[in-house]
Design a protein around this motif. Sequence first.
Motif: not given
Length: 404
Positions: A214, A216-217, A220-221, A308, A346, A348, A380, A396
Amino acid sequence: MTPAGAREAGRRAKRGPVLRLKRGHPRVPSHPWIFKGDVADVTDVEPGTVVTVVDAAGRFVGRGDYNPRPGLCCRILTWADESLDAAFLERRLAEAVARRATGEAAGAPTLGRLVWSEADGLPGLVVDRYGPVLVVQCGTLGMARRRREIEGALGRVLGELPAFNKDEDGPARLEGFEPAHGWAGRVGPATVEVGEDGVRFAVTVGAGHKTGLYLDQGENRRRVGGLAADREVLDAFSYTGGFACHALRGGARRAVLIESSPEALVGARQNLALNGVAERAQLVATNAFDELRRLERAGARFGVVILDPPPFARNRTQLDGAVRGYKEINLRAMRLLERGGSLLTFSCSHHVSQTRFEELCRDAAADASVRLRVVASLTQASDHPEVLTIPETRYLKGLLLEAM
Ligand code: SAH
């Protein structure tokens, strides 16, 4: 034929097939999508090939891929009077890659999304990079028919990296083409190891969700990595443990991962081991709804909770049920937070707007009788850019909340 008639015929021949819009189609200068209901008439054209789009008065609007099969029958690729040939494709790809080459290291990032469809002016094409390999996804018949050209252009822009085609079945069925799944030419490695800020992930090329991770995360990670020191972390809907690995590498005391898919858990185990943090992780193979309820009953507390989930609403009719689902998991997660603890939550689902998402989180907090400070609104990763006039490019939604 009169001279004027001959000139018109010549112009038409140069333009190729033409799609004429109905009068008053408002979105076309700012949004690339044309639906069947927007079309006044279209000349005979082979599905998946290029049409010139003109307005009701016959004035040039743009050029795009036409496919009579889906309701969304044309996506504009250019608003300039240029041809959509291999050189065009190469220019657009090079621009997309250059846009992302902003880090300290020269060149495009070696992990991330390099091309994102409408947001990069290439509707129907996604290109992700996983270290030494590319993963390519065609979502329209037009792009699928250009596959060879895309391969060639990618080679010229990025050098000859092995590329794996990983089309999604849904869009391929809708558009009427056989989804490609496999190496485009030269066979690349079956698995690759990639780094996200020093956190290592193993990816089996062509397997798993999305194009492998993923992506797109990603941002955020990284954020979780910075929040987790000395805390107990709950990573709900963990997939292959992306958030948990960042948290543990960031100094979390312990991480609990909840995930219902056995394949995802195999990946999570592998990633935790790869990062040398497996002994501080606990994997719970179950339904997150049940486990959140159980943890709440058991009086568990966490310093960081990540929620998530997959999209609970795949269409508008599922919206109410989806909102109930999101509210339920958020309510439970909020009750699991210790004072000062952080919740990253989150959605999505395309059909849940940011406003609706904030509203349901507010309702959940009220029902849970907790007060939470809004630290940040999350979205995202920036390699999945949002186009202001194409709201569909923002999907997202997230909030970083802190328990007061
Ligand atoms: N946070 C992850 C991505 C999560 S995707 C990352 O950064 O990589 C959502 C995950 O939720 C998927 O792996 C899916 O298998 C899992 N899932 C879906 N429904 C679930 C449920 N009811 N309980 C637990 N896991 C679930």
